[in-house]
Design a protein around this motif. Structure first.
Motif, PDB file in Angstrom:
ATOM      1  N   TRP A 358     127.321  98.327 -41.788  1.00 28.37           N
ATOM      2  CA  TRP A 358     127.339  97.243 -42.105  1.00 28.37           C
ATOM      3  C   TRP A 358     125.768  96.296 -43.249  1.00 28.37           C
ATOM      4  O   TRP A 358     125.066  97.932 -43.730  1.00 28.37           O
ATOM      5  N   TRP A 359     125.695  95.566 -42.850  1.00 28.12           N
ATOM      6  CA  TRP A 359     124.091  94.944 -43.893  1.00 28.12           C
ATOM      7  C   TRP A 359     122.847  95.914 -43.784  1.00 28.12           C
ATOM      8  O   TRP A 359     122.088  95.794 -44.872  1.00 28.12           O
ATOM      9  N   ASN A 360     122.763  96.292 -42.497  1.00 25.65           N
ATOM     10  CA  ASN A 360     121.000  97.007 -42.413  1.00 25.65           C
ATOM     11  C   ASN A 360     121.249  97.844 -42.871  1.00 25.65           C
ATOM     12  O   ASN A 360     120.233  98.754 -43.002  1.00 25.65           O
ATOM     13  N   TYR A 361     122.371  99.365 -43.133  1.00 23.34           N
ATOM     14  CA  TYR A 361     121.900 100.302 -44.363  1.00 23.34           C
ATOM     15  C   TYR A 361     122.008  99.838 -45.884  1.00 23.34           C
ATOM     16  O   TYR A 361     122.946 100.926 -46.380  1.00 23.34           O
ATOM     17  N   ALA A 362     122.260  98.804 -46.045  1.00 18.60           N
ATOM     18  CA  ALA A 362     122.240  98.404 -47.314  1.00 18.60           C
ATOM     19  C   ALA A 362     120.731  99.276 -48.448  1.00 18.60           C
ATOM     20  O   ALA A 362     120.677  99.740 -49.109  1.00 18.60           O
ATOM     21  N   TRP A 363     120.382  99.174 -47.252  1.00 24.25           N
ATOM     22  CA  TRP A 363     118.984 100.856 -47.999  1.00 24.25           C
ATOM     23  C   TRP A 363     119.302 101.822 -48.659  1.00 24.25           C
ATOM     24  O   TRP A 363     119.363 103.214 -49.681  1.00 24.25           O
ATOM     25  N   MET A 364     120.711 102.376 -48.374  1.00 24.75           N
ATOM     26  CA  MET A 364     121.516 103.699 -48.208  1.00 24.75           C
ATOM     27  C   MET A 364     122.358 103.860 -50.291  1.00 24.75           C
ATOM     28  O   MET A 364     122.685 104.598 -50.577  1.00 24.75           O
ATOM     29  N   THR A 365     122.433 102.089 -50.480  1.00 29.51           N
ATOM     30  CA  THR A 365     123.156 101.621 -51.731  1.00 29.51           C
ATOM     31  C   THR A 365     121.984 101.334 -52.065  1.00 29.51           C
ATOM     32  O   THR A 365     121.828 102.425 -53.418  1.00 29.51           O
TER      33      THR A 365
END
Length: 506
Positions: A358-365
């Protein structure tokens, strides 16, 4: 040693801190609507997509902005529901049919379009059968957007000074629903079979190589591409243009490097070509996995808003972010070109090969891409102070960005479009990059690299969450014993990721 000491202190501080019937109605009952987040973009979990086949027909050569489309979604029922929901925005639905796995038509009572939630709801006469596959076939019409959202268009000036039109796509981050109806969420990874119908004088490109081209009697052609690898819908890309194509085959990798650019600038892609070949090799050495599509194509799209987009197999660049003009491009511009290209290449691993749920893990990309654009560019532009620039441009500025009360944590649940966009803002991406760099220094570079190799290998073609990254880094730490046993990766990383701001040492 100083870095480790700082880390240990900060850890302690952080621990303490058919017939067409359309209506519009509220989805409060099942979309989780509340006062804080009034409009959720999330779908209900009664079905999941398994594969897509997409047809798009454009007449951009005549400057006609309407386009026709059709999508066949192979889906699986997860619940015995009488409803299927998918995303759609700014599209006119002309026809729809649902088939069961025997090819029999399943009765759809009505279709309702919820414009604020950008959701299509299909109400069925009978309940879906759990674990059974269905095909949802939708015909629709769209309009090429003048801004880079969904299926859109842009203009450029050719060598003769003539204005040319091209059709292209930008399906990031929640824009796929503007191009064709779909499950527009990153957790869903499926193969895509793409067909583009266009005038025969123009070229079509997509994520995968061309399988075949069918010429029609009316002067149009249909370009069919090879079936794609499993990927989220926001990485799907396509373009129709008059650009020239430049090709370089990496025979040892069986990968074709291609550039789709206006004819008068083909000679200005040489720097980008050499740099891409170099960085692909370094990424493979570092992560233990090579680039895994048969082609890597770069297309110039001057939309005025994006420097680059990491679409898998069809990366998009602004001309200033790709073209190097000998004797004209400054040293600073050369560095920027390299950083932007490297950023997109890093996403081939972090975001494309390994997705997020989900987008709340965008920091991982975005965190990895922002850090690695400096890390790997430094290997090519050895006389540039890339590591010093990272400290100045990311770490020092980050202290300012995250000193405000309104700063948010990296891991923050998002569900509205505005919140999703904020998950990709500079504050998030820069802090994530700085935290990952800190982690690398804390557990030592070789151990950090070993953990990332494990992570990429385990999570390839899957969607990841922070716990997957923490676990693989911890396994590497356990093997190398680079930090004390009582300090766990999940503890110090989550303390930086789950809280806003940063610890204040006094």
């Amino acid at each position: 040693m100083f870095v480790k000491s700082f880390l240990y202190i900060s850890v302690l501080i952080a621990w303490s801190l058919g017939s067409f019937h359309t209506t519009s109605r509220d989805l409060t009952n099942y979309q989780g609507k509340n006062e804080k987040n009034p409009i959720s973009l999330r779908l209900i979990n009664s079905t999941e997509p398994l594969a897509y086949e997409v047809w798009l027909e454009t007449k951009i050569h005549e400057k006609i902005l309407n386009y026709n489309g059709r999508v066949r979604i192979n889906l699986r029922a997860l619940e015995a529901a009488k409803m299927i929901t998918i995303h759609s925005e700014k599209l006119l639905i002309r026809n729809y049919t649902l088939f069961d796995h025997f090819g029999n038509v399943v009765s759809i009572l009505r279709m309702e379009e919820h414009e604020s939630e950008t959701i299509l709801e299909f109400s069925l006469q009978e309940s879906l059968k759990v674990d059974q596959n269905y095909i949802l076939d939708i015909e629709f019409q769209g309009y090429l957007q003048s801004i880079p959202q969904g299926f859109c268009y842009t203009r450029y000036v050719d060598a003769d000074g003539e204005t040319q039109f091209m059709a292209t796509s930008n399906l990031h981050v929640t824009n796929a629903r503007m191009a064709f109806p779909c499950y527009d969420e990153p957790r869903y990874r499926t193969p895509f079979l793409i067909h583009i119908i266009h005038h025969s004088t123009m070229k079509a490109a997509s994520n995968m190589p061309v399988a075949f081209i069918t010429n029609n009697n009316d002067g149009s052609a249909m370009t069919t591409f090879e079936n794609s690898v499993s990927m989220p819908v926001n990485l799907v890309a396509f373009a129709v243009c008059n650009h020239d194509s430049q090709k370089t085959l990496l025979e040892d990798k069986n990968v074709e490097i291609k550039f789709l650019v206006p004819s008068h600038v083909t000679d200005e892609t040489n720097f980008a070509r050499d740099f891409i070949i170099f960085i692909l090799k370094k990424l493979e050495e570092y992560l233990g996995v090579g680039y895994n599509l048969p082609k890597l194509e770069c297309v110039i799209v001057d939309d005025g808003m994006h420097l680059g987009l990491e679409n898998w197999g069809l990366m998009v660049f602004d001309s200033k972010s790709l073209l190097y003009r000998e004797g004209q491009t400054t040293a600073s511009q050369k560095m920027d070109i390299a950083k932007i290209i490297c950023h997109q290449l890093s996403h081939n691993y972090f975001g494309n090969l390994v997705g997020i749920s989900w987008w709340n893990y965008a920091w991982m990309t975005e965190g990895f891409a922002n850090y690695q654009e400096y890390y790997f560019t430094n290997m090519y532009l050895t006389d540039y102070p890339m590591h010093d620039l990272f400290v100045a441009e990311f770490i020092q500025r980050n202290f300012v960005e995250h000193s405000y009360l309104m700063s948010h944590s990296l891991n923050r649940y998002v569900q509205t479009r505005r919140e999703v966009e904020e998950a990709f803002d500079y504050g998030t991406a820069s802090k994530a990059a700085a935290v990952l760099r800190m982690c690398e220094h804390a557990i030592e570079g070789a151990t950090f690299q070993k953990g990332l190799k494990k992570y990429v290998k385990e999570m390839s073609y899957r969607v990841a969450e922070p716990c997957d990254l923490y676990k693989n880094l911890q396994e590497a730490v356990n093997e190398d014993r680079t930090i004390p046993e009582d300090i766990k990766v999940v503890d110090f990383l989550s303390s930086w990721v789950d809280q806003p701001g940063f610890p204040l040492l006094t």
